[in-house]
Write a protein that holds these residues in place. Structure first.
Motif, PDB file in Angstrom:
ATOM      1  N   LEU A  86      45.674  36.871  44.715  1.00 28.51           N
ATOM      2  CA  LEU A  86      44.489  36.639  45.544  1.00 28.51           C
ATOM      3  C   LEU A  86      44.855  35.965  46.860  1.00 28.51           C
ATOM      4  CD1 LEU A  86      41.962  35.428  42.813  1.00 28.51           C
ATOM      5  CD2 LEU A  86      41.937  37.612  44.017  1.00 28.51           C
ATOM      6  N   ALA A  87      45.809  35.052  46.811  1.00 28.64           N
ATOM      7  CA  ALA A  87      46.207  34.333  48.023  1.00 28.64           C
ATOM      8  C   ALA A  87      46.860  35.256  49.038  1.00 28.64           C
ATOM      9  CB  ALA A  87      47.157  33.194  47.670  1.00 28.64           C
ATOM     10  N   ASN A  88      47.413  36.376  48.589  1.00 30.76           N
ATOM     11  CA  ASN A  88      48.110  37.290  49.489  1.00 30.76           C
ATOM     12  C   ASN A  88      47.250  38.468  49.940  1.00 30.76           C
ATOM     13  OD1 ASN A  88      51.123  36.486  49.802  1.00 30.76           O
ATOM     14  ND2 ASN A  88      50.721  36.171  47.636  1.00 30.76           N
ATOM     15  N   ASP A  97      36.297  45.651  49.270  1.00 34.39           N
ATOM     16  CA  ASP A  97      37.709  46.012  49.180  1.00 34.39           C
ATOM     17  C   ASP A  97      38.504  44.939  48.436  1.00 34.39           C
ATOM     18  OD1 ASP A  97      37.313  48.390  50.507  1.00 34.39           O
ATOM     19  OD2 ASP A  97      37.780  47.554  52.485  1.00 34.39           O
ATOM     20  N   GLN A  98      38.113  43.683  48.604  1.00 33.87           N
ATOM     21  CA  GLN A  98      38.774  42.605  47.868  1.00 33.87           C
ATOM     22  C   GLN A  98      38.526  42.752  46.367  1.00 33.87           C
ATOM     23  OE1 GLN A  98      40.742  41.031  49.716  1.00 33.87           O
ATOM     24  NE2 GLN A  98      39.858  39.672  51.240  1.00 33.87           N
ATOM     25  N   GLN A 145      36.215  32.382  43.617  1.00 39.98           N
ATOM     26  CA  GLN A 145      36.631  33.234  44.725  1.00 39.98           C
ATOM     27  C   GLN A 145      36.069  34.642  44.577  1.00 39.98           C
ATOM     28  OE1 GLN A 145      40.803  33.025  45.532  1.00 39.98           O
ATOM     29  NE2 GLN A 145      40.722  34.415  47.276  1.00 39.98           N
ATOM     30  N   ILE A 146      36.186  35.209  43.378  1.00 40.66           N
ATOM     31  CA  ILE A 146      35.655  36.555  43.150  1.00 40.66           C
ATOM     32  C   ILE A 146      34.134  36.545  43.254  1.00 40.66           C
ATOM     33  CG2 ILE A 146      35.447  38.430  41.473  1.00 40.66           C
ATOM     34  CD1 ILE A 146      38.166  37.637  40.365  1.00 40.66           C
ATOM     35  N   GLY A 147      33.500  35.487  42.738  1.00 44.62           N
ATOM     36  CA  GLY A 147      32.046  35.383  42.828  1.00 44.62           C
ATOM     37  C   GLY A 147      31.560  35.361  44.267  1.00 44.62           C
ATOM     38  N   GLY A 148      32.313  34.718  45.145  1.00 43.77           N
ATOM     39  CA  GLY A 148      31.945  34.700  46.557  1.00 43.77           C
ATOM     40  C   GLY A 148      31.988  36.087  47.163  1.00 43.77           C
ATOM     41  N   TRP A 149      32.997  36.867  46.785  1.00 44.03           N
ATOM     42  CA  TRP A 149      33.082  38.244  47.287  1.00 44.03           C
ATOM     43  C   TRP A 149      31.955  39.098  46.727  1.00 44.03           C
ATOM     44  CZ3 TRP A 149      38.962  38.288  45.965  1.00 44.03           C
ATOM     45  CH2 TRP A 149      39.678  37.727  47.024  1.00 44.03           C
ATOM     46  N   LEU A 169      30.747  40.059  37.707  1.00 45.36           N
ATOM     47  CA  LEU A 169      32.001  39.336  37.458  1.00 45.36           C
ATOM     48  C   LEU A 169      32.565  39.689  36.087  1.00 45.36           C
ATOM     49  CD1 LEU A 169      34.028  37.102  38.344  1.00 45.36           C
ATOM     50  CD2 LEU A 169      32.533  35.460  37.173  1.00 45.36           C
ATOM     51  N   TYR A 170      31.725  39.662  35.058  1.00 42.66           N
ATOM     52  CA  TYR A 170      32.189  39.994  33.709  1.00 42.66           C
ATOM     53  C   TYR A 170      32.645  41.449  33.624  1.00 42.66           C
ATOM     54  CZ  TYR A 170      30.256  35.581  31.948  1.00 42.66           C
ATOM     55  OH  TYR A 170      29.994  34.251  31.714  1.00 42.66           O
ATOM     56  N   THR A 171      31.965  42.332  34.351  1.00 39.84           N
ATOM     57  CA  THR A 171      32.345  43.744  34.364  1.00 39.84           C
ATOM     58  C   THR A 171      33.737  43.922  34.957  1.00 39.84           C
ATOM     59  OG1 THR A 171      30.039  44.460  34.550  1.00 39.84           O
ATOM     60  CG2 THR A 171      31.718  46.040  35.220  1.00 39.84           C
ATOM     61  N   LEU A 172      34.025  43.173  36.015  1.00 40.52           N
ATOM     62  CA  LEU A 172      35.359  43.242  36.618  1.00 40.52           C
ATOM     63  C   LEU A 172      36.412  42.672  35.670  1.00 40.52           C
ATOM     64  CD1 LEU A 172      34.590  42.241  40.322  1.00 40.52           C
ATOM     65  CD2 LEU A 172      34.968  44.527  39.384  1.00 40.52           C
ATOM     66  N   TYR A 173      36.107  41.545  35.040  1.00 35.12           N
ATOM     67  CA  TYR A 173      37.055  40.951  34.094  1.00 35.12           C
ATOM     68  C   TYR A 173      37.324  41.892  32.914  1.00 35.12           C
ATOM     69  CZ  TYR A 173      37.152  36.271  36.224  1.00 35.12           C
ATOM     70  OH  TYR A 173      37.362  35.211  37.068  1.00 35.12           O
ATOM     71  N   ALA A 174      36.322  42.693  32.553  1.00 30.87           N
ATOM     72  CA  ALA A 174      36.487  43.608  31.424  1.00 30.87           C
ATOM     73  C   ALA A 174      37.532  44.683  31.692  1.00 30.87           C
ATOM     74  CB  ALA A 174      35.148  44.269  31.088  1.00 30.87           C
TER      75      ALA A 174
END
Length: 213
Positions: A86-88, A97-98, A145-149, A169-174
């Motif tokens: 994420l930092a890169n 896109d993020q 960070q992901i929640g902000g995006w 968020l949970y869908t992405l983690y899945a």
């Protein structure tokens, strides 16, 4: 005044023995990560981990006191890799896109057999993870960070605002434990890159036909 007096104190030197212990611990965690990705938590045994690393089980227990501790260490390692990834990422990229980039990264780890697979209903494992400050802190940092995006993407209209951000968020983690890539890879009809694109398309675009004006 001499700059030596203003210099910060040098970090304490790590003894050779301590370096060897850290190297062994890292080897243990890498082995656990691979076994969890390959077999899952329920089928992985402490004996297998010790054999993989080439040490006695008693020596392994000097580093990690339980199978749950081993799994937590593997997840902390993945959190560390995620934070580096994420930092890169380019800071000026669009929020959507993020999100696609982090989902792609999780899928890539899974396809390569490097994403630990943990059961969601194991109470002792869950309790161990929730008590692990390194894991919990990393999870909260990444989720923020992901929640902000997610919120930014919903605000600019690139993601549906009708779906609660937490569900997104949970869908992405899945995607980290999505069985579809494994099924497609076993079928042998698609390359790894094609599998990534197919799964990302269903995740972000859905399955409904869209008519282009």
């Amino acid at each position: 005044m001499n700059s030596v007096f203003n210099a910060p104190p040098a970090p304490p030197k790590i003894s050779f023995k301590a370096q060897m212990l850290l190297a062994r611990e890292d080897a243990i965690v890498v082995a656990v990560n691979r076994l969890l990705a390959e077999k899952g938590f329920d089928l992985m045994t402490v004996d297998e981990v010790a054999t993989e690393v080439g040490i006695a089980k008693a020596s392994l227990y000097k580093h990690f006191s339980s199978k749950e501790d081993l799994a937590a260490a593997a997840m902390v390692r993945v959190m560390g890799l995620a934070k580096i990834f994420l930092a890169n990422l380019p800071p000026d990229a669009l929020p959507l896109d993020q999100l696609k980039a982090i989902a792609r990264w999780m899928l890539q780890l899974q396809i390569k057999g490097e994403m630990p697979s943990l059961p969601s209903q194991n109470s002792s494992l869950r309790a161990n993870l929730m008590a692990n400050k390194a894991y919990l802190g990393g999870l909260m940092e990444i989720s923020d960070q992901i929640g902000g995006w997610i919120e930014a993407a919903q605000a600019d209209g690139s993601l549906s605002a009708s779906v609660p951000p937490l569900v997104v968020l949970y869908t992405l983690y899945a995607r980290a434990c999505d069985p579809v890539p494994g099924f497609l890879k076993a079928g042998g009809q698609h390359s790894d890159e094609e599998i990534l694109e197919l799964v990302l398309a269903t995740c972000f675009d859905g399955l409904r036909t869209r008519h282009v004006p």
